[in-house]
Design an enzyme around this catalytic site. Structure first.
Site, short mmCIF file in Angstrom:
data_model
loop_
_atom_site.label_atom_id
_atom_site.label_comp_id
_atom_site.label_asym_id
_atom_site.label_seq_id
_atom_site.Cartn_x
_atom_site.Cartn_y
_atom_site.Cartn_z
CG HIS A 1 -2.11 -0.89 1.09
ND1 HIS A 1 -2.07 -2.21 1.48
CD2 HIS A 1 -3.36 -0.67 0.61
CE1 HIS A 1 -3.25 -2.77 1.25
NE2 HIS A 1 -4.05 -1.86 0.73
CE LYS B 1 -3.96 -0.41 4.67
NZ LYS B 1 -5.28 0.21 4.92
#
Length: 248
Positions: A141, A145
């Site tokens: 990600h 995040k």
């Protein structure tokens, strides 16, 4: 369908609002909520669910798990179905969601992608077909995040554990201990603007099955959440998930 977008000024909330207003669905934005807003009831803009004076057919929540109490209180008070697509909930927050689902329809999903729902079913079947295989999950990600591993990676792992009851999750690897047969390795990678990639490796030592899902745009999660809203409305009180929608 009239939808309240909670977390409307966040990265995902903006995609949801665009999807609601795009004309691709029979939807309209009843209200928008974000901590970054100053409440203006005349414009249907609110800084929190607690201040919201608008009723709608459904709430779509892509805000932050820390707002779970306010969100569930609003939805229970107004009898509004809710799609909760945030991740990182504590056990206390999950209990609030479960309690709310006894009074209203609640759809809880760590990932609203139809593709990821298909992946969960595929890896469950593969894990059942290869009961002694090594299984590793690698998720990637963007560097902003906050939670690791991702809620999606944990959902995939929990699906595998449905058919591998004695599985133990191992988060990353360090040290000198060898891999145990019942382990499911879960590894988080963070870099750049990666939207989200989940790769599941299932290996017997003689053959390897790899299942991979790549998210190319966050818009897919917004579309999935709206589809979930249409699924949820009209349902009795209860806790629903992506498999429920996929199997209807």
């Amino acid at each position: 369908m009239r939808i309240i977008v909670n977390g409307a000024n966040g990265a995902m909330g903006k995609y949801v609002l665009e999807a609601v207003q795009s004309g691709r669905f029979d939807t309209e934005a009843a209200a928008v909520i974000s901590r970054s807003f100053e409440t203006d009831a005349s414009a249907c803009r609110f800084s929190s669910p607690a201040e919201c004076t608008v009723q709608a057919d459904c709430v779509i929540d892509f805000s932050n798990h820390e707002g779970t109490a306010e969100l569930t209180q609003y939805c229970v008070r107004t009898g509004t179905p809710v799609i909760i697509a945030t991740t990182g909930h504590s056990e206390e927050e999950l209990n609030l969601i479960r309690e709310a689902s006894s009074k209203i329809p609640v759809f809880l999903a760590s990932n609203t992608s139809i593709g990821v729902a298909v992946v969960c079913e595929l890896v469950k079947k593969a894990a059942a077909a290869f009961p002694d295989a090594d299984i590793e999950i690698i998720e990637r990600h963007h560097n902003r995040k906050a939670d690791a591993p991702s809620g999606t990676a944990l959902t995939i792992a929990e699906n595998i554990r449905e058919v591998r009851k004695n599985a133990e999750f191992v988060y990353g690897r360090s040290g000198h201990a060898k891999r145990q047969p019942n382990e499911i390795g879960i590894h988080a990678v963070r870099y750049g603007n990666e939207v989200g990639t989940h790769e599941i490796i299932i290996s017997t030592g003689m053959e390897t099955v790899t299942v991979k899902h790549e998210s190319e745009t966050r818009a897919l999660f917004a579309d999935g959440a709206i589809k979930a809203a249409f699924f949820l409305c009209g349902k009795p009180a209860g806790l629903y998930s992506m498999p429920d929608m996929m199997n209807e």
